[in-house]
Design an enzyme around this catalytic site. Sequence first.
Site, mmCIF file in Angstrom:
data_model
loop_
_atom_site.group_PDB
_atom_site.id
_atom_site.type_symbol
_atom_site.label_atom_id
_atom_site.label_comp_id
_atom_site.label_asym_id
_atom_site.label_seq_id
_atom_site.Cartn_x
_atom_site.Cartn_y
_atom_site.Cartn_z
ATOM 1 N N HIS A 92 -20.576 -17.261 1.367
ATOM 2 C CA HIS A 92 -19.953 -17.443 0.059
ATOM 3 C C HIS A 92 -19.214 -18.769 -0.024
ATOM 4 O O HIS A 92 -18.758 -19.167 -1.102
ATOM 5 C CB HIS A 92 -18.989 -16.270 -0.191
ATOM 6 C CG HIS A 92 -18.403 -16.220 -1.553
ATOM 7 N ND1 HIS A 92 -17.066 -16.449 -1.805
ATOM 8 C CD2 HIS A 92 -18.966 -15.969 -2.762
ATOM 9 C CE1 HIS A 92 -16.827 -16.338 -3.101
ATOM 10 N NE2 HIS A 92 -17.958 -16.042 -3.705
ATOM 11 N N TYR A 122 -15.820 -22.114 -15.743
ATOM 12 C CA TYR A 122 -14.918 -21.556 -14.734
ATOM 13 C C TYR A 122 -13.916 -22.620 -14.295
ATOM 14 O O TYR A 122 -14.282 -23.788 -14.126
ATOM 15 C CB TYR A 122 -15.679 -21.103 -13.485
ATOM 16 C CG TYR A 122 -16.658 -19.964 -13.673
ATOM 17 C CD1 TYR A 122 -16.963 -19.447 -14.925
ATOM 18 C CD2 TYR A 122 -17.293 -19.410 -12.571
ATOM 19 C CE1 TYR A 122 -17.865 -18.417 -15.070
ATOM 20 C CE2 TYR A 122 -18.204 -18.363 -12.708
ATOM 21 C CZ TYR A 122 -18.487 -17.877 -13.960
ATOM 22 O OH TYR A 122 -19.383 -16.852 -14.107
#
Length: 718
Positions: free
Chosen positions: A468, A501
Amino acid sequence: MTRRKKVVTVKEAPTEINLTEPQYYFNREISWLEFNNRVLHEAFDPRTPLLERLKFMAIFSSNLDEYFMVRVAALKEQVAAKVTRRSADGCTAQEQLELIGQRLRPMVAQQHRHFEQALRPQLAAKGVYLLDYIDLNQEQRRYLQTYFDEQIFPVLTPLAIDPGHPFPYISNLSLNLAVVIKDPANGEELFARVKVPRILPRFLPLPEDLRLQQKDVPAVWTAVPLEQVIAHNLESLFPGLTILEYYPFRITRDGDLEVAEDEADDLLLAIEQELRKRRFGGTIVRLEVHASMPEVVREMLRQEMDLGENDVYEVEGLLCLSDLFALTGLPLPELKDPVWRSALPPRLRRTIEGSSSLEIEDDFFAIIRKQDLMLHHPYESFSNTVQRFLTQAAHDPDVLAIKTTLYRTSGDSPIVDALITAAENGKQVSVLVELKARFDEENNINWARKLENVGVHVVYGLVGLKTHTKVMLVVRREEGRIRRYVHIGTGNYNPKTARLYTDIGLLSCRDELGADLTELFNYLTGYSRQQTYRKLLVAPVNLRDRMLALIHRESEHARNGLHARIVAKMNALVDPRMIVALYEASQAGVKVDLIVRGMCCLRPQLPGISENIRVVSIVGRFLEHSRILYFHNHGNEEVFIGSADWMTRNLDRRVEAVVPIDDPTIAKDLQEILGILLADNRQAWDLQADGHYIQRRPAVGVIEQSSQRTLMEMARQQ
């Protein structure tokens, strides 16, 4: 003389509090629903522009779809497997499913009621009409009849349901019509299912000359739901039969993949096979029905789908409001947020000689050699920073190698194009493509194959771990030596989400960071068992222990009478061990401010437990995605950014990277950002001890402060 006995008072030892008891934790599933409720509130807030309110309503529905496909599906699997494990708050899987239904049903009812009673009339007042078929005039109906015959009818497939025709397969998230038909020849009632095709627009627009007109408001757009056009033309599908009634319904299936990585000879092929299974769908976990559907039809559907009463959600009005995204593209800028054009960081600008105009500085490497560079998206441009840095590296003859991780990227990714260019230019390019990025698996498989076809070294991650982390390493030859440039961030290498974002990135050429990333990539691509790093905090290696140590250090300072403070911004706080450490810090006297966008299982403001902890959630125009950590450390302040939330999966089951910020200017900038977020009185919500969130409102005479608007203005003024 009688001698008195001496009375001795014995002080009872203080009762030690067990901070792992369920009463000190919120349920994570309900906490997530509360986050989605805050998203929905933006659709109710009149301060939000009208089309943006539709967007938030669509996001709420889309979020719920994924929630059922993943979280509810997982709970139902636990129930089926008779798993007895309880959540941190003490609930069984079955109890959590019941809590979800109790909390969610009024929320969904409120959503649909607000759309029908408030938003549709407000849209009409602006010339945007989403009409019901029964309200159309004859001319409009004739147009849609022709459209049905030419465009819709050829792609429809009615499916009978009777002893000779078993209950048909119904695809995930599909909208359908349950049709009850009567055969006039024998009076028998029949049942059929008609799928509303996804290849056609959900809302069918009428031509300009047929738009609904009001005397003072010109019609901008007039449309009718596709399922209603089909429903009013069902005679074409069932000639010779009588249509008695029809009812819309929609289903949601388990959408998570199950890949036995340690048994897969080829992870890419294994995930492709699982994706094919997902297309056919897992078990059904939710049935949404129109409120008008009678009990007999609902019961038949429920039994055929093997669902309980708690799995059925009744809806007044239109199903699948996630399709409202289509309306946000209407050409009505006055009903949207003002267009935001990301700024260019000042250090990347230069004045064109003899002109007041600015252009982008070309040599990223020279800029980074002078000083670390912080990037704050979407306030600052992603395409003119990260993307441009990678593109320059791909073309630079002195660049020898590029290594990066890709968790999620866009469908037309310029990042991938730059990596391909680098490989074609003879660079050594290595890319870790995380094939297990949920709902992006197919996209990532396509990119992996495209990269492999041009000679890029592609790896798919580590068995049992998701990669991730968001890191990039560029190796360059400079004046007879090798210098390594790094980008470490909180967000994906995705130009599209970088506009939506909020994320932080660091560009640096510090030797220690370059050496750490080199060893991290060796860990990801080879057989390294690296257990220590110079600067980086890496999960699952040393991140958890280091975070706990930093919290405990603040606790120790507080116990010694020193000022102690923690500010932590993240997407989710779920991990029990981290929560216990924060409780202990609060008990020691540490002032803790947590900016947690989504799930938070920690209970703040509990006397004797967490009275020094404040939790705030910010929901606004941009999705708060950055992770920033601040520790006061008796004045020797430490600031970190990285990819990890404080969830067990991030700390133990994912590869994550968190980096300390050594540049004092950048550290101060990050502290300023945290201060702006904590001062927000427009998009900020305060978490209460009972689990409710209260949205901040400026007091009379106090200026409204939206942290996101403030940061946009700061970027603009730079």
